[in-house]
Design a protein around this motif. Structure first.
Motif, mmCIF file in Angstrom:
data_model
loop_
_atom_site.group_PDB
_atom_site.id
_atom_site.type_symbol
_atom_site.label_atom_id
_atom_site.label_comp_id
_atom_site.label_asym_id
_atom_site.label_seq_id
_atom_site.Cartn_x
_atom_site.Cartn_y
_atom_site.Cartn_z
ATOM 1 N N SER A 1 -9.312 -30.585 -4.459
ATOM 2 C CA SER A 1 -9.419 -30.508 -5.784
ATOM 3 C C SER A 1 -10.199 -31.972 -6.483
ATOM 4 O O SER A 1 -11.375 -31.794 -7.054
ATOM 5 N N LEU A 2 -9.883 -33.097 -5.777
ATOM 6 C CA LEU A 2 -10.514 -34.064 -6.073
ATOM 7 C C LEU A 2 -12.171 -34.295 -5.740
ATOM 8 O O LEU A 2 -13.025 -34.616 -6.354
ATOM 9 N N ASP A 3 -12.517 -33.809 -4.307
ATOM 10 C CA ASP A 3 -13.780 -33.598 -3.992
ATOM 11 C C ASP A 3 -14.313 -32.601 -4.685
ATOM 12 O O ASP A 3 -15.731 -33.011 -4.997
ATOM 13 N N ALA A 4 -13.740 -31.313 -5.171
ATOM 14 C CA ALA A 4 -14.570 -30.402 -5.812
ATOM 15 C C ALA A 4 -15.097 -31.149 -7.262
ATOM 16 O O ALA A 4 -16.014 -30.828 -7.718
ATOM 17 N N ASP A 5 -14.074 -31.853 -7.762
ATOM 18 C CA ASP A 5 -14.471 -32.310 -9.276
ATOM 19 C C ASP A 5 -15.462 -33.227 -9.144
ATOM 20 O O ASP A 5 -16.465 -33.107 -9.931
ATOM 21 N N ARG A 6 -15.160 -33.859 -8.197
ATOM 22 C CA ARG A 6 -16.511 -35.147 -7.830
ATOM 23 C C ARG A 6 -17.921 -34.398 -7.617
ATOM 24 O O ARG A 6 -18.927 -35.106 -8.426
ATOM 25 N N LEU A 7 -17.774 -33.700 -6.781
ATOM 26 C CA LEU A 7 -19.153 -32.870 -6.415
ATOM 27 C C LEU A 7 -19.733 -32.198 -7.453
ATOM 28 O O LEU A 7 -20.809 -32.236 -7.797
ATOM 29 N N TYR A 8 -18.873 -31.248 -8.257
ATOM 30 C CA TYR A 8 -19.295 -30.700 -9.708
ATOM 31 C C TYR A 8 -19.981 -31.740 -10.543
ATOM 32 O O TYR A 8 -21.176 -31.359 -11.089
ATOM 33 N N ASP A 9 -19.198 -32.694 -10.717
ATOM 34 C CA ASP A 9 -19.864 -33.612 -11.644
ATOM 35 C C ASP A 9 -21.298 -34.341 -11.037
ATOM 36 O O ASP A 9 -22.057 -34.331 -11.867
ATOM 37 N N LEU A 10 -21.246 -34.452 -9.780
ATOM 38 C CA LEU A 10 -22.672 -34.882 -9.496
ATOM 39 C C LEU A 10 -23.616 -33.976 -9.351
ATOM 40 O O LEU A 10 -24.742 -34.075 -10.045
ATOM 41 N N LEU A 11 -23.340 -32.612 -9.007
ATOM 42 C CA LEU A 11 -24.275 -31.642 -9.148
ATOM 43 C C LEU A 11 -24.687 -31.389 -10.877
ATOM 44 O O LEU A 11 -25.951 -30.897 -10.978
ATOM 45 N N ASP A 12 -23.580 -31.329 -11.585
ATOM 46 C CA ASP A 12 -24.119 -30.978 -13.035
ATOM 47 C C ASP A 12 -25.008 -32.104 -13.569
ATOM 48 O O ASP A 12 -25.621 -31.836 -14.659
ATOM 49 N N ALA A 13 -24.897 -33.330 -12.991
ATOM 50 C CA ALA A 13 -25.792 -34.598 -13.453
ATOM 51 C C ALA A 13 -27.503 -34.498 -12.956
ATOM 52 O O ALA A 13 -28.174 -35.036 -13.441
ATOM 53 N N LEU A 14 -27.465 -33.275 -12.060
ATOM 54 C CA LEU A 14 -28.615 -33.261 -11.506
ATOM 55 C C LEU A 14 -29.687 -32.130 -11.806
ATOM 56 O O LEU A 14 -29.149 -30.995 -12.315
ATOM 57 N N PRO A 15 -30.991 -32.240 -11.971
ATOM 58 C CA PRO A 15 -31.682 -31.054 -12.373
ATOM 59 C C PRO A 15 -31.568 -30.309 -11.085
ATOM 60 O O PRO A 15 -31.397 -30.366 -9.871
ATOM 61 N N ASP A 16 -31.790 -28.854 -11.409
ATOM 62 C CA ASP A 16 -31.978 -27.908 -10.443
ATOM 63 C C ASP A 16 -33.076 -28.240 -9.503
ATOM 64 O O ASP A 16 -33.898 -28.740 -9.706
ATOM 65 N N ASN A 17 -32.631 -27.899 -8.189
ATOM 66 C CA ASN A 17 -33.675 -28.043 -7.051
ATOM 67 C C ASN A 17 -33.905 -29.507 -6.678
ATOM 68 O O ASN A 17 -35.028 -30.047 -6.212
ATOM 69 N N SER A 18 -32.873 -30.432 -7.013
ATOM 70 C CA SER A 18 -33.109 -31.995 -6.878
ATOM 71 C C SER A 18 -33.016 -32.371 -5.191
ATOM 72 O O SER A 18 -33.557 -33.388 -5.040
ATOM 73 N N PHE A 19 -32.610 -31.315 -4.576
ATOM 74 C CA PHE A 19 -32.479 -31.610 -2.967
ATOM 75 C C PHE A 19 -32.555 -30.409 -2.209
ATOM 76 O O PHE A 19 -31.801 -29.365 -2.750
ATOM 77 N N PRO A 20 -33.068 -30.169 -1.006
ATOM 78 C CA PRO A 20 -32.878 -28.864 -0.406
ATOM 79 C C PRO A 20 -31.534 -28.596 -0.110
ATOM 80 O O PRO A 20 -30.522 -29.425 0.277
#
Length: 135
Positions: free
Chosen positions: A11-30
């Motif tokens: 759950s800790l990894d999931a929360d951190r990764l969702y926070d990172l992804l939410d902060a990025l625009p779509d298609n920021s990396f392949p």
């Protein structure tokens, strides 16, 4: 594409990764969409309940790429933790996203930038923070 193996993340990894992804625009990396889809399908458990045979963030793993027969030993890290050592792979790297949540012996096909897929086989989890009592 073949059926993907079951994956488990903390759950800790999931929360951190969702926070990172939410902060990025779509298609920021392949592979951003693929990583998001993997998170959505993952079994999520508390860090203390993480099975010792699963790849978590900051795990050191040995894996092989079928098409090249190359084998690697790398630590799966957040983008901010990548350095010039060549011993770390970002979760945002195509293969990094493929490794998260796998268990030893699992194989997964993952899209590669520019088209096609890579087949990745997890050979060994050398180190897992949760297994070592590090949460």
């Amino acid at each position: 594409m073949n059926t993907r193996p079951e994956i488990t993340i903390s759950s800790l990894d999931a929360d951190r990764l969702y926070d990172l992804l939410d902060a990025l625009p779509d298609n920021s990396f392949p592979g951003q969409g693929e990583l998001d889809a993997e998170l959505a399908r993952a079994n999520v458990v508390e860090p203390e309940a993480m099975p010792a045979n699963r790849v978590t963030m900051n795990s050191t793993v040995k894996f092989a790429i079928e098409s090249t027969k190359d084998e690697f030993e790398l630590t799966l890290v957040y983008p901010k933790d990548v350095d010039a050592s060549g011993k770390k792979i970002s979760i945002f790297a195509p293969i990094g996203g493929a490794l998260l949540g796998l268990s030893q012996g699992d194989e997964i096909e993952w899209p590669k930038p520019g088209g096609g897929t890579l087949k990745v086989t997890l050979k060994e989890i050398v180190y897992q923070p949760e297994r070592a009592g590090e949460f």
